[in-house]
Motif scaffolding. Structure first.
Motif, PDB file in Angstrom:
ATOM      1  N   PRO A  94       6.929  15.324  16.302  1.00 51.09           N
ATOM      2  CA  PRO A  94       6.650  14.132  15.470  1.00 51.09           C
ATOM      3  C   PRO A  94       6.230  12.914  16.286  1.00 51.09           C
ATOM      4  CG  PRO A  94       9.021  14.517  15.659  1.00 51.09           C
ATOM      5  CD  PRO A  94       8.360  15.690  16.291  1.00 51.09           C
ATOM      6  N   SER A  95       6.455  12.949  17.601  1.00 55.64           N
ATOM      7  CA  SER A  95       6.107  11.780  18.426  1.00 55.64           C
ATOM      8  C   SER A  95       5.303  12.190  19.647  1.00 55.64           C
ATOM      9  CB  SER A  95       7.391  11.053  18.864  1.00 55.64           C
ATOM     10  OG  SER A  95       8.157  10.655  17.756  1.00 55.64           O
ATOM     11  N   PRO A  96       4.075  12.711  19.442  1.00 54.27           N
ATOM     12  CA  PRO A  96       3.249  13.071  20.600  1.00 54.27           C
ATOM     13  C   PRO A  96       2.746  11.817  21.304  1.00 54.27           C
ATOM     14  CG  PRO A  96       1.966  13.271  18.604  1.00 54.27           C
ATOM     15  CD  PRO A  96       3.371  12.940  18.165  1.00 54.27           C
ATOM     16  N   TYR A  97       2.244  12.007  22.510  1.00 53.28           N
ATOM     17  CA  TYR A  97       1.680  10.893  23.251  1.00 53.28           C
ATOM     18  C   TYR A  97       0.433  10.388  22.527  1.00 53.28           C
ATOM     19  CZ  TYR A  97      -0.316   8.098  27.007  1.00 53.28           C
ATOM     20  OH  TYR A  97      -0.832   7.065  27.755  1.00 53.28           O
ATOM     21  N   LYS A  98       0.343   9.071  22.311  1.00 49.65           N
ATOM     22  CA  LYS A  98      -0.736   8.509  21.488  1.00 49.65           C
ATOM     23  C   LYS A  98      -1.786   7.747  22.298  1.00 49.65           C
ATOM     24  CE  LYS A  98       1.908   8.216  17.181  1.00 49.65           C
ATOM     25  NZ  LYS A  98       3.018   9.070  17.658  1.00 49.65           N
ATOM     26  N   GLY A  99      -1.573   7.577  23.586  1.00 53.99           N
ATOM     27  CA  GLY A  99      -2.561   6.875  24.396  1.00 53.99           C
ATOM     28  C   GLY A  99      -3.730   7.778  24.761  1.00 53.99           C
ATOM     29  N   LYS A 100      -4.675   7.239  25.502  1.00 54.74           N
ATOM     30  CA  LYS A 100      -5.822   8.027  25.948  1.00 54.74           C
ATOM     31  C   LYS A 100      -5.422   8.897  27.135  1.00 54.74           C
ATOM     32  CE  LYS A 100      -9.319   4.591  24.587  1.00 54.74           C
ATOM     33  NZ  LYS A 100     -10.395   3.703  25.081  1.00 54.74           N
ATOM     34  N   VAL A 101      -5.903  10.122  27.136  1.00 57.20           N
ATOM     35  CA  VAL A 101      -5.657  11.048  28.249  1.00 57.20           C
ATOM     36  C   VAL A 101      -7.012  11.435  28.840  1.00 57.20           C
ATOM     37  CG1 VAL A 101      -4.655  13.241  28.984  1.00 57.20           C
ATOM     38  CG2 VAL A 101      -3.585  11.925  27.124  1.00 57.20           C
ATOM     39  N   ILE A 117      -0.645   3.254  37.852  1.00 64.46           N
ATOM     40  CA  ILE A 117      -1.752   2.437  38.350  1.00 64.46           C
ATOM     41  C   ILE A 117      -1.715   1.141  37.547  1.00 64.46           C
ATOM     42  CG2 ILE A 117      -4.238   2.266  38.648  1.00 64.46           C
ATOM     43  CD1 ILE A 117      -4.356   5.307  38.764  1.00 64.46           C
ATOM     44  N   GLY A 118      -1.315   0.086  38.214  1.00 64.31           N
ATOM     45  CA  GLY A 118      -1.025  -1.135  37.464  1.00 64.31           C
ATOM     46  C   GLY A 118       0.269  -0.920  36.709  1.00 64.31           C
ATOM     47  N   SER A 119       0.382  -1.605  35.594  1.00 58.86           N
ATOM     48  CA  SER A 119       1.636  -1.508  34.842  1.00 58.86           C
ATOM     49  C   SER A 119       1.565  -0.571  33.653  1.00 58.86           C
ATOM     50  CB  SER A 119       2.032  -2.905  34.332  1.00 58.86           C
ATOM     51  OG  SER A 119       1.000  -3.411  33.471  1.00 58.86           O
ATOM     52  N   ASP A 120       0.329  -0.106  33.310  1.00 57.79           N
ATOM     53  CA  ASP A 120       0.245   0.609  32.039  1.00 57.79           C
ATOM     54  C   ASP A 120      -0.617   1.880  32.058  1.00 57.79           C
ATOM     55  OD1 ASP A 120      -2.105  -0.711  32.409  1.00 57.79           O
ATOM     56  OD2 ASP A 120      -2.027  -1.890  30.548  1.00 57.79           O
ATOM     57  N   VAL A 121      -1.021   2.341  33.229  1.00 54.41           N
ATOM     58  CA  VAL A 121      -1.788   3.591  33.320  1.00 54.41           C
ATOM     59  C   VAL A 121      -1.035   4.570  34.211  1.00 54.41           C
ATOM     60  CG1 VAL A 121      -3.932   4.705  34.014  1.00 54.41           C
ATOM     61  CG2 VAL A 121      -3.993   2.433  32.949  1.00 54.41           C
ATOM     62  N   ALA A 122      -0.714   5.739  33.678  1.00 54.71           N
ATOM     63  CA  ALA A 122       0.005   6.766  34.435  1.00 54.71           C
ATOM     64  C   ALA A 122      -0.998   7.696  35.104  1.00 54.71           C
ATOM     65  CB  ALA A 122       0.932   7.545  33.514  1.00 54.71           C
ATOM     66  N   GLU A 148       8.580   6.753  31.200  1.00 55.51           N
ATOM     67  CA  GLU A 148       7.580   5.810  31.679  1.00 55.51           C
ATOM     68  C   GLU A 148       6.184   6.206  31.215  1.00 55.51           C
ATOM     69  OE1 GLU A 148       6.727   3.362  35.833  1.00 55.51           O
ATOM     70  OE2 GLU A 148       7.912   5.207  35.852  1.00 55.51           O
ATOM     71  N   LEU A 149       5.941   7.508  31.205  1.00 53.11           N
ATOM     72  CA  LEU A 149       4.638   8.009  30.772  1.00 53.11           C
ATOM     73  C   LEU A 149       4.375   7.652  29.315  1.00 53.11           C
ATOM     74  CD1 LEU A 149       3.226  11.491  31.622  1.00 53.11           C
ATOM     75  CD2 LEU A 149       3.244  10.740  29.262  1.00 53.11           C
ATOM     76  N   MET A 150       5.374   7.815  28.461  1.00 54.28           N
ATOM     77  CA  MET A 150       5.193   7.579  27.018  1.00 54.28           C
ATOM     78  C   MET A 150       4.945   6.105  26.708  1.00 54.28           C
ATOM     79  SD  MET A 150       5.274  10.547  25.606  1.00 54.28           S
ATOM     80  CE  MET A 150       5.566  10.309  23.850  1.00 54.28           C
ATOM     81  N   LYS A 151       5.344   5.208  27.597  1.00 55.98           N
ATOM     82  CA  LYS A 151       5.116   3.778  27.375  1.00 55.98           C
ATOM     83  C   LYS A 151       3.722   3.332  27.818  1.00 55.98           C
ATOM     84  CE  LYS A 151       8.767   2.509  29.713  1.00 55.98           C
ATOM     85  NZ  LYS A 151       9.778   1.636  30.367  1.00 55.98           N
ATOM     86  N   SER A 152       3.018   4.210  28.571  1.00 56.22           N
ATOM     87  CA  SER A 152       1.715   3.817  29.105  1.00 56.22           C
ATOM     88  C   SER A 152       0.646   3.836  28.017  1.00 56.22           C
ATOM     89  CB  SER A 152       1.316   4.762  30.241  1.00 56.22           C
ATOM     90  OG  SER A 152       1.053   6.057  29.737  1.00 56.22           O
TER      91      SER A 152
END
Length: 739
Positions: free
Chosen positions: A631-638, A547-552, A570-574
């Motif tokens: 060591p590298s979990p997803y750090k954005g908001k879910v 959704i847009g360029s940065d929300v999966a 792509e998900l990890m970059k959102s």
């Protein structure tokens, strides 16, 4: 959760004619004149698809079978080529192998089909839905393999196509424990299955024409309680030595005829003697911290001599697996096995109707993990329903009594599965082509089941139904609530919604409100062949998008674990992920997707399981963790969105994701029914079920009836529906964008 296709196949149970006994070479298509539509004894399931013998396209030999979708797919669900094999074999594992080729399979899937039936109905089934085979693929051998039920009576093999396209099938093999099924050893038949005395009726003088006094009702309730106690406690019954359905009729005859308490006690005493002596245990341990403990205080209140006998049976030594109930592999929820559904009895006689009540009541009494949440005296419910079952005057009244009893358990996993002509006649065989949902407490048009027919009604999303044939909605809801099983009020209204615009007539006169103005309309109704009330189930055009360029955005109703490697980069970059859990997951994503969210394992759930050797006892199991060292979990908001469509696995998956600190659950009340479903078969071919294991948060908080409580409450509005907005999704985007 029961897939829609499984329900369709369940509806076919009992309508399929017997095929001849098969040999290991009968499954190919070489011995039948190719002028026939289908090689005998293969048969067609489903409707509208073209099933033919194909001598041009085949894996080997002279022919294959082709399954081709119709030109118009309007309310056409699936096409299936099936073959029935009567079986009496023993073994641990059954396997179907078959070759398939498919072309242009879209909006569905292709798969082999293996189904095992017994007296209760469907015992096990796979149709490869989870494999999601679609598109185009050349000949390849596929396989289905699962545990072989010990009480199998019929095996159905075949292949199916859901959606559009063409499938070819060839070269089937059926194996038990790795060998051709015909070489498997014959099953040893328990003594209980050799009892045929009451196959043609219970011979009990009960029901309409035989007035039932309050005292008789009390006595029958006592008999039902004692019968169920013995069914699950007496070692001889546990060993399969007695058909307890027919034992009920044997003891009930003199018990009902008895004029005094002494005569009734004598009938019970003689019956207990027939079941044989028991070996008492020296001690019985009930854990002090048990989640649910059996209550046998009623035994002490019984006749002194009878009380002593029952107490000795309570403490009796029971070895091995019980004949009538066992732990399902994996989750260990109850498997109510060796229960005859008496499929041919549309309206069972009064004795079998009483059996239906007693069977269900005792299953809940001893093996329902949420029995305390019924919140009323369960024995009082038994007494209330004795006359309702006994005096039911026809098939409709019997099924209504069953529905009303099931509703008292307050479990969204419980209902009468499949379609029932008698209930259609009672509630209406025709449906409006518009989908209703309760928004702001009112029934609101939210979608169409059939776009063309829906638009012809003149109704639009956002319209509020005010009256139906002159009756207000509150009256209709109050009439239907007693027959609508549900864990909570929200899911009860959701279940009710498709039944509001329903009638045996071809039209309904309604009033509705649009933009504050009340209007009248006569809307057309259609049979199930034209209106599929499941048409919008899990309906979405994608499982993943940006959704847009940065929300999966992820829709679990279409998501498959196999897609995860492709979408992860792509998900990890959102900066944020929205998981739209207003659906039923098409794959089990708890541990696949869940491990992306957590840096290390974390508890998210604990269970209670029945201890079958001690009926009525449920114990706590160790808590379960989700995630692994990462060591590298997803750090954005879910943001996980839930509502009343979030049920069972949806709720369980949300619990798992909520273990991560960056997850916020938003939306509204969920269905409040978690835990693996335990199917139940009742006389008259009735099929229902219960949540079979207890599901709790690690701190002991309940999920049953309560559901998943959103951290941020967001509900649709009537105005939002009318404007075509998805307000929970809008809120999810706001939270991710920091608004």
């Amino acid at each position: 959760m029961r897939y829609i296709l499984t329900l369709l196949l369940l509806g076919l149970y009992g309508t399929i004619s017997l095929a001849q006994q098969a040999s290991s070479t009968d499954f190919n298509f070489e011995k039948t004149p190719f002028t026939e539509k289908m090689p005998s004894p293969w048969m067609e399931w489903g409707k509208g698809y073209m099933l033919t013998t194909d001598t041009t396209e085949k894996y080997q030999g002279k022919a294959s079978v082709r399954i081709q979708s119709p030109t118009s797919m309007d309310n056409i669900q699936f096409g299936c080529a099936a073959y029935m094999i009567p079986v009496s074999y023993s073994g641990q594992e059954i396997e179907l192998r078959g070759y398939m080729k498919f072309k242009d399979v879209e909006k569905g899937w292709a798969g082999l089909m293996l189904r095992i039936d017994g007296k209760p109905g469907i015992l096990n089934m796979s149709n490869m839905q989870s494999e999601n085979l679609h598109g185009t693929a050349d000949w390849k051998q596929y396989t289905i393999k699962f545990t072989y039920p010990s009480r199998a009576e019929k095996v159905y093999i075949g292949a199916l196509l859901v959606g559009s396209g063409t499938v070819w099938i060839d070269q089937f093999e059926l194996l038990i424990d790795g060998k051709p099924f015909a070489e498997a050893p014959q099953r040893k038949i328990p003594t209980a299955e050799l009892d045929t005395e009451f196959d043609n009726g219970s011979k009990l003088a009960l029901g309409p024409g035989y007035p039932l006094s309050k005292e008789q009702t009390e006595n029958l309730a006592k008999l039902g309680r004692i019968w169920g106690f013995l069914k699950y406690h007496h070692p001889a019954v546990a060993g399969g030595n007695f058909n307890m359905d027919y034992e009920l009729f044997r003891v009930a005859a003199p018990y009902i005829a008895a004029k005094t308490d002494a005569e009734r006690q004598q009938a019970l005493t003689h019956w207990l003697a027939k079941l044989g002596p028991v070996k008492a245990l020296t001690a019985q341990t009930i854990p002090a911290d048990a989640a649910l403990k059996p209550d046998f205080s009623w035994i002490n209140a019984s006749d002194k001599a009878l009380s002593a006998k029952l107490d000795s049976i309570r403490q009796a030594e029971r070895k091995g697996e019980l004949y009538y109930v066992a732990a399902n592999p994996g989750a260990s929820n109850p498997d109510f096995k060796n229960e005859n559904a008496y499929q041919g009895m549309a309206y069972p006689d009064a004795g079998f109707r009483l059996l239906s009540l007693f069977r269900y009541w005792n299953m809940i009494e001893y093996f329902f993990p949420y029995k305390p949440l019924i919140r009323e005296d369960w024995y009082t419910v038994l007494k209330e329903f004795v006359p309702k079952f006994v005096m039911a005057a026809d098939e409709t009244e019997y099924k209504l009594a069953a529905l009303a009893l099931i509703a008292r358990v307050k479990d969204s996993h419980a209902n009468l599965y499949g379609n029932h002509a008698a209930l259609d006649k009672r509630f209406g065989k025709n449906f409006a082509p518009v989908e209703l949902s309760f928004v702001e407490g009112k029934p609101v048009v939210v979608n169409y089941y059939n776009a063309q027919l829906g638009e012809q009604t003149g109704l639009k999303p956002g319209d509020v139904i005010e009256t139906i044939n002159g009756r207000n909605i509150k009256q209709i809801i109050n009439d239907q609530k007693p027959y609508t099983p549900a864990s909570n009020a929200v899911i009860q209204l959701k279940t009710l919604a498709p039944n509001l615009l329903r009638s045996n007539d071809s039209t309904l006169a309604i009033t509705y409100k649009r933009a504050g103005k009340v209007q009248k309309a006569n809307i057309a109704l259609y049979p199930r062949t034209k209106v599929n009330i499941y048409a919008n189930f899990n309906k979405k055009d994608t499982c993943f998008k940006m959704i847009g360029s940065d929300v999966a955005y992820i829709f679990p109703g279409k998501f498959k674990n196999a897609y995860l490697p492709a979408i992860t980069p792509e998900l990890m970059k959102s900066k944020g992920v929205i998981v739209d859990m207003r659906c039923y997951p098409s794959d089990f994503m708890v541990f696949s997707f869940g491990q992306l969210l957590l840096p290390e394992p974390k508890p998210f759930v604990k269970f209670t399981n029945a201890r079958f050797q001690t009926p009525g006892l449920f114990v706590w199991l160790p808590e379960l963790k989700v995630g692994k060292t990462n060591p590298s979990p997803y750090k954005g908001k879910v943001i996980v969105i839930v509502n009343e469509n979030s049920m069972s696995q949806s709720e369980y998956t949300t619990m798992a994701f909520s273990a991560a600190s960056n997850v916020t659950v938003i939306g509204s009340t969920t269905a409040g029914a978690d835990g693996n479903v335990s199917p139940i078969a009742l006389p008259g071919g009735l099929h229902t079920g219960i949540s079979g294991i207890g599901i709790y948060y690690p701190d002991g908080r309940e999920t049953q009836q309560i559901g998943i409580v959103p951290q941020v409450k967001v509900e649709p509005t009537i105005r939002g529906v009318a404007d075509g907005r998805d307000e929970p999704l809008e809120k999810a985007l706001e939270l991710i964008n920091g608004k």
